[in-house]
Design a protein around this motif. Structure first.
Motif, short mmCIF file in Angstrom:
data_model
loop_
_atom_site.label_atom_id
_atom_site.label_comp_id
_atom_site.label_asym_id
_atom_site.label_seq_id
_atom_site.Cartn_x
_atom_site.Cartn_y
_atom_site.Cartn_z
N ALA A 128 0.84 -1.19 0.00
CA ALA A 128 0.00 0.00 0.00
C ALA A 128 0.88 1.24 0.00
CB ALA A 128 -0.93 0.02 1.22
N LYS B 231 -2.65 0.27 -2.69
CA LYS B 231 -3.85 0.96 -2.23
C LYS B 231 -3.65 2.47 -2.18
CE LYS B 231 -4.30 -2.99 0.91
NZ LYS B 231 -2.87 -3.36 0.97
N HIS C 178 -7.90 2.38 0.33
CA HIS C 178 -7.42 1.72 1.55
C HIS C 178 -8.47 1.69 2.66
CE1 HIS C 178 -3.41 0.70 3.69
NE2 HIS C 178 -4.38 -0.05 4.14
#
Length: 269
Positions: free
Chosen positions: A48, A76, A109
């Motif tokens: 992420a 993300k 996210h």
């Protein structure tokens, strides 16, 4: 072998059934562990923007003995991102850090900033719609093969489904024995949204559970292996993580089947 098996997303993209998570890993650990996982059969890596290790994960992908087109990569857009323009900027920065021209899955996210998780939704729907539009455009531009969300509840999902042009293909949520958020999972599966389960070991919280240990002993397996297999039999894609080579290998050795009575007992925990 489970590492060769896949789920199929709503757009027919195939996603390996076990992902290798890199949450809370330092950059050095993320490089070393990701490369080791890929060199030992894993084909699905989850990172992420906010993990701070995309660069190292990307380098591990480059240095691994596996061809890029055999690796499924997820990243993300931050939960704090609240405009279309900022989301597109985040996506391009993630690709630059990873050293890739595309990822395989791009997620929002979380539906609201982490500092406000659990608080009223306020203006989150409008913010999520803008960020989702950026993901849709990234998808159409070939920057990702699939798009989805993470930590979204049913109302958050309904907002995207009702206002977006593309339905989320994935919802990545916390899933472990005793905490399956079944309403959310049922909603997702009803709408052909694959559920990915992070923290399948409850961040270590189930490792001393005597009831799970009893079942693990029956199959001559570890508690983590039981926990991962349990999610797979719920059609949830587990995302175990570890920086230890022994556990990285062990977490993928789940080619067995839990009997119904054991699944039922685990359901009651």
């Amino acid at each position: 072998m489970i590492l060769e098996e896949t789920f199929q997303l709503a757009n027919d993209t195939k996603i390996p059934k076990i992902g290798f998570g890199t949450w809370q890993m330092s950059p050095d650990d993320a490089y070393r562990a990701t490369k080791y996982a890929l060199d030992n059969g894993y084909k699905h890596v989850d990172t992420a923007y906010v993990y701070g290790n995309e660069t190292e994960v990307g380098q591990a992908i480059k240095d691994a003995s596996v061809a890029r087109d055999e690796i499924f990569v997820t990243t993300k857009v931050p939960a704090e991102t609240d405009t279309y323009a900022k989301a597109m900027e985040n996506i391009d920065e993630s690709l630059r850090r990873l050293g890739l021209d595309h990822v395989d899955l791009l997620l929002i996210h979380a539906p609201r900033p982490w500092s406000r998780i659990g608080e009223p939704r306020e203006n989150d729907d409008r913010k999520n719609n803008q960020v989702w539009q950026a993901l849709e455009d990234a998808y159409h531009e070939g920057k990702t093969k699939a798009i989805g969300v993470s930590n979204f509840n049913i109302d958050d999902l309904k907002n995207i489904i009702e206002n977006g042009k593309i339905k989320p293909m994935v919802n990545q949520i916390k899933c472990y024995i005793g905490n399956l958020s079944t309403g959310n999972i049922d909603f997702c599966q009803k709408h052909s949204i694959l559920v990915e389960g992070y923290s399948p070991l409850a961040t270590g919280g189930i490792l001393d559970d005597e009831r799970i240990q009893k079942i693990a002993k029956k199959y001559d397996k570890s508690i983590p292996q039981i926990a991962i297999r349990y999610l797979l039999q719920k059609d949830v894609l587990p995302l175990p993580k570890s920086v230890h080579e022994t556990y990285i290998l062990e977490n993928a050795q789940v080619d067995f089947v839990l009997q119904k009575e054991d699944m039922d007992e685990l359901d009651q925990l």
